[in-house]
Every structure is written in C-alpha cells, then in structure tokens.
Scaffold this active site. Structure first.
Site, PDB file in Angstrom:
ATOM      1  N   ARG A  16      19.462  -5.217  17.665  1.00  0.00           N
ATOM      2  CA  ARG A  16      19.055  -4.353  16.623  1.00  0.00           C
ATOM      3  C   ARG A  16      17.374  -4.083  16.849  1.00  0.00           C
ATOM      4  O   ARG A  16      16.998  -3.252  16.167  1.00  0.00           O
ATOM      5  CB  ARG A  16      19.500  -4.563  15.228  1.00  0.00           C
ATOM      6  CG  ARG A  16      20.895  -4.147  14.975  1.00  0.00           C
ATOM      7  CD  ARG A  16      21.346  -4.400  13.489  1.00  0.00           C
ATOM      8  NE  ARG A  16      21.808  -5.945  13.180  1.00  0.00           N
ATOM      9  CZ  ARG A  16      22.149  -6.496  12.132  1.00  0.00           C
ATOM     10  NH1 ARG A  16      21.826  -5.751  11.281  1.00  0.00           N
ATOM     11  NH2 ARG A  16      22.450  -7.833  12.198  1.00  0.00           N
ATOM     12  N   ARG A 336     -17.664 -10.243  23.638  1.00  0.00           N
ATOM     13  CA  ARG A 336     -16.586 -10.649  24.556  1.00  0.00           C
ATOM     14  C   ARG A 336     -16.382 -12.153  24.893  1.00  0.00           C
ATOM     15  O   ARG A 336     -17.433 -12.713  24.436  1.00  0.00           O
ATOM     16  CB  ARG A 336     -16.475  -9.760  25.724  1.00  0.00           C
ATOM     17  CG  ARG A 336     -16.334  -8.400  25.585  1.00  0.00           C
ATOM     18  CD  ARG A 336     -16.619  -7.384  26.878  1.00  0.00           C
ATOM     19  NE  ARG A 336     -16.063  -8.090  28.131  1.00  0.00           N
ATOM     20  CZ  ARG A 336     -16.222  -7.428  29.231  1.00  0.00           C
ATOM     21  NH1 ARG A 336     -17.186  -6.771  29.493  1.00  0.00           N
ATOM     22  NH2 ARG A 336     -15.627  -8.035  30.340  1.00  0.00           N
ATOM     23  N   SER A 408     -37.284  -0.637  26.315  1.00  0.00           N
ATOM     24  CA  SER A 408     -36.248   0.124  26.498  1.00  0.00           C
ATOM     25  C   SER A 408     -35.918   0.718  27.571  1.00  0.00           C
ATOM     26  O   SER A 408     -36.711   0.960  28.605  1.00  0.00           O
ATOM     27  CB  SER A 408     -36.551   1.604  25.303  1.00  0.00           C
ATOM     28  OG  SER A 408     -36.619   1.129  24.201  1.00  0.00           O
TER      29      SER A 408
END
Length: 460
Positions: A16, A336, A408
């Site tokens: 089931r 990660r 940056s």
C-alpha cells in the site's frame, strides 16, 4: 526485569506504500521506520536484537549491519507472524528468559511502554504478555477476548471474528513479551486454518491459556503507540506525531520554537538552551546547535556543528559545515560540505562556500563564491569575488593571508596565494601569487572617447 532479546518483524513489502522501497526503510523524522521500534527496544534494555527481514532483505541488512548488536534473520516466504518468529529462533540460541516481539512498522512505540510490558510480564509470571489498546474504531485489528473475570483467553483476527467479537474495542497491537522456553516449545503447534491461511502468532495466547501457562495484558496509555504504518497517509501522520514529541522535549529543555507545527527537527539533532528557531526551519542528521543561537525562517541545516550565539539568517542552507561562536550567516547563504567558519566570521547574502576555512573576524558580505580556499583572520572579501578553483579536470586551492582586503569583482585563479595584509584592487583577475603588504591590480586601461555617443547618434 531484564529483557534477553527483541525480535522485530520486518519482512513485509508494504504494497500500500506503492513504492520501490520496502516499507520499513521509509524515513520518519530522520530515521527509517524500522529504526524507531529498534531504538525503543534498545532503550528498554533488550540485549540482543534480531530483525526478521524478507522483501529487500539485502537493503535492510545494508542499512542496519553497522548497528552493534543487530542480527538479521531471513523469512523467504511471508506466511504470517508465527512463521516469521520461527525463522528467527536460531539467532537466539543460548539465550533464555523474556523476549520482546515487535513490529517493524510501529514507529510510535516508546521504550517506556515496553518497560511497562516487561514489568507486567515479570510480575504476572505469565508465559505470554500482550500489549493492547482501546480504540473507538477497532476495524482491522485483532480483538482481545477476555473471560468474565477479565482474563485474556484468546485473540481473534478481524476476518475470523464473529459480530460480537468485532464489537470489542480492545485490540491486539501485535507486540508481545514472551518466555523463550515457552516460545520454542510451542511455536511448532501453530496451524494455518484461518481466513488468511497463515500461521498467526496470536494463537500462542490460546495455547498459553490451554496449557495454564498464563497470558497477561498491558493496555497502552496512548493508542497512537500501536499504530501501524501501511500507506503514505499514515506515514505522514506518524511523522507528525514524532516531530511533536521531539519539539516538545526541546521546548521543555529551554529551546524556543516560534511555531512548533512548522519546525522540522530530526531525532538525532541536539539544540542548546535559549536558541530561537523560527518557522520553516529543517534540522537534519548529526546536527548540533549551540546555545543562544537564532535560526530565522526557512533555514535548512544538515550534519553541521554550530557553536553558541550563531545567527543563521532566513533562507540559508548549511550542509556538513562547522560554525564557531558569534558567526552570522545569510540571508540566503549556502555553506557546502567542508566549510569551517571560525569565530565572528560574517557570511552575507548569496554567498556560497565549499571546502573553505575562514579565520576569525573575516567576512564575505554578499554575492561571492569561495571554494577550496584557506582564508586567514580579519580578511575582507568584496562583493562578486570568485575563487576559480576548477580547471576542467582538477580542483586547486586558494590561500589568502591575514588582514587581506579583496575588492569587489575579483577573480582568484587557483592555485594562487595572497600574502598577509595585501590589497587586491576591484576588478582584478589574480593569476600570480601576491606578496605580503602589496597592491595587486590587473585591469584593462580605461579609455574615454569624448562626445562619442553624440556623434554616433548624429551619424545614425
């Protein structure tokens, strides 16, 4: 009372569930279904545990073979619960005393209930003690038939029960405590003359009564404990109850869950006091969260070690990472495996790390990828920085010393080392090592062509 062993019947396929995976390996709150009664038996004091496997026995064995004190018995044909137990008795050679017989699809069973069952078994002197429950809707369960003095006389299965017997609200859980000597002596007497043509373990109750060996019963305080999981609806229902139990224990231990019904925490997770967890958080596996932390909405943490006073901001995902005290992560950051953040590090929005060690006080505030890197203390990583760690075949390491300022939109093409206190100008692509205390700048010279746009438009 000492429990010599526990038999856990887990040979059924579970049709089931409509799954390629055998039923007892479906997961609830961080454990396979079979792992829950197994843990309850172990906590209750069972010295030896035998799992009776059938369908996908190799997968069951693979999942549990690393667990100490576990043996696997094989039931090649599924001919009923009595047949399953008979297939397991060879694994109990040399043992005597009481044995628990459990079902592998009852994840809500608790050690406390098993201890009650074992205690009643010892006190009564019965050969068989059965765990029962009273249900408003007992359809599908075997009924407990008692005599006028309330003594258990037999168990009748639903399909074999008369109308009067079907009206009984006390049902059999399929969970027993039995004397091994009695079990060995009488398991061979079971027959299959019933609606299912199977060997019912329940028939041992009638044998115990007929032999004057005695049958006792314990009624479960919470009927949910005997619930078997047969389909995905019952799987979700059982998982919800398990999460409620986990969350209740955490809140009683001093953890704030802003909305427990929307907080998903595995049984294996540890959380320190005064930590606040907002809705939508998912904490999985071997995760440990320290004290005084804040986990904002929809944070997902798997197999991580998080120290005290850490702030995990909304939408962040962490896997197999180590985070020291007073660190801030996110929002929408991704740590990660192999990410190690030392104290007071800041990882900002849309920053991804992998196999990175970041020293104390360093920060990468936004829109950055740091992979295969060793970063010192008090380093500033500017917006848009990328460690270019993969050359198409191999991964390479970037090393950044203490006190470095990375402007940056910088690309660090590994393998490369940036010395302590160096400055990398915005827009630089670093392809060579940078000495300490040096300025690295690599830009195409800017050329301004005066009135070029006007001339372009006029000539258009």
């Amino acid at each position: 009372m000492a429990i010599s062993a526990a038999l856990i019947l887990a040979a059924g396929k579970g049709t089931r569930m409509k799954s390629a995976l055998v039923k007892v390996l479906h997961e609830l709150a961080g454990r396979p279904m079979l792992g829950w009664p197994l843990a309850a038996a172990r906590e209750a004091g069972a010295g030896q545990i035998v799992i009776v496997a059938g369908h996908q026995a190799d997968q069951v064995q693979k999942r549990f073979r690393a667990v100490p004190g576990i043996k696997i018995a094989l039931q090649e044909e599924q001919l009923g619960t009595g047949h399953a137990v008979s297939c397991s008795l060879d694994q109990l050679d040399g043992l005597s005393g009481a044995v628990l017989i459990l079902c592998g699809d009852t994840p809500l069973l608790t050690a406390a209930t098993l201890q009650r069952l074992a205690a009643e078994h010892a006190a009564s002197g019965a050969a068989v003690t059965v765990l029962t429950a009273r249900l408003e809707r007992p359809f599908g369960y075997g009924r407990i038939v008692r005599d006028s003095e309330g003594r258990v006389r037999r168990i009748v299965e639903q399909k074999d029960a008369s109308p009067d017997e079907q009206a009984i609200d006390e049902v059999n859980s399929g969970i027993y405590c039995m004397e091994l000597e009695f079990l060995r002596a009488h398991i061979g007497r079971l027959g299959s003359e019933n609606a299912q043509n199977e060997y019912y373990l329940t028939d041992l109750v009638g044998i115990a009564v007929a032999e004057h060996a005695g049958c006792s019963a314990v009624v479960a305080d919470d009927p949910d404990e005997i619930m078997g999981v047969n389909d995905r609806v019952q799987l979700a229902h059982a998982a919800r109850i398990l999460r409620q139990r986990i969350n209740l224990q955490l809140m009683l231990a001093g953890v704030t869950l802003v909305d427990p019904d929307q907080t998903y925490i595995d049984a294996s997770v540890q959380v320190g006091s005064d930590t606040v967890i907002w809705p939508g958080c998912v904490l999985r596996g071997a995760t440990s969260i320290g004290s005084g932390c804040t986990l904002e909405n929809n944070v997902r943490v798997s197999d991580c070690v998080i120290a005290d006073r850490v702030q995990l901001k909304a939408g962040s995902v962490l896997s197999e990472a180590q985070v020291a005290e007073d660190v801030s992560v996110g929002p929408m950051a991704h740590l990660r495996p192999g990410s190690v953040l030392q104290a007071q590090v800041k990882i900002g929005n849309f920053v991804e790390t992998k196999k990175v060690v970041m020293g104390t006080g360093s920060k990468a505030s936004h829109l950055t990828y740091l992979g295969d890197a060793e970063i010192g203390s008090d380093v500033n990583i500017g917006c848009g920085t990328i460690t270019c760690n993969y050359d198409g075949r191999h991964k390479h390491k970037t090393v950044i010393g203490d006190g470095v300022f990375v402007g940056s939109d910088v690309q660090l093409v590994a393998p490369v080392t940036v010395g302590a206190n160096a400055l990398i100008a915005a827009g630089t692509t670093v392809t060579q090592d940078v000495p300490p205390d040096s300025l690295a700048i690599a830009r195409t010279p800017q050329v301004n062509k005066t009135d070029w746009c006007l001339k372009k438009r006029d000539n258009g």
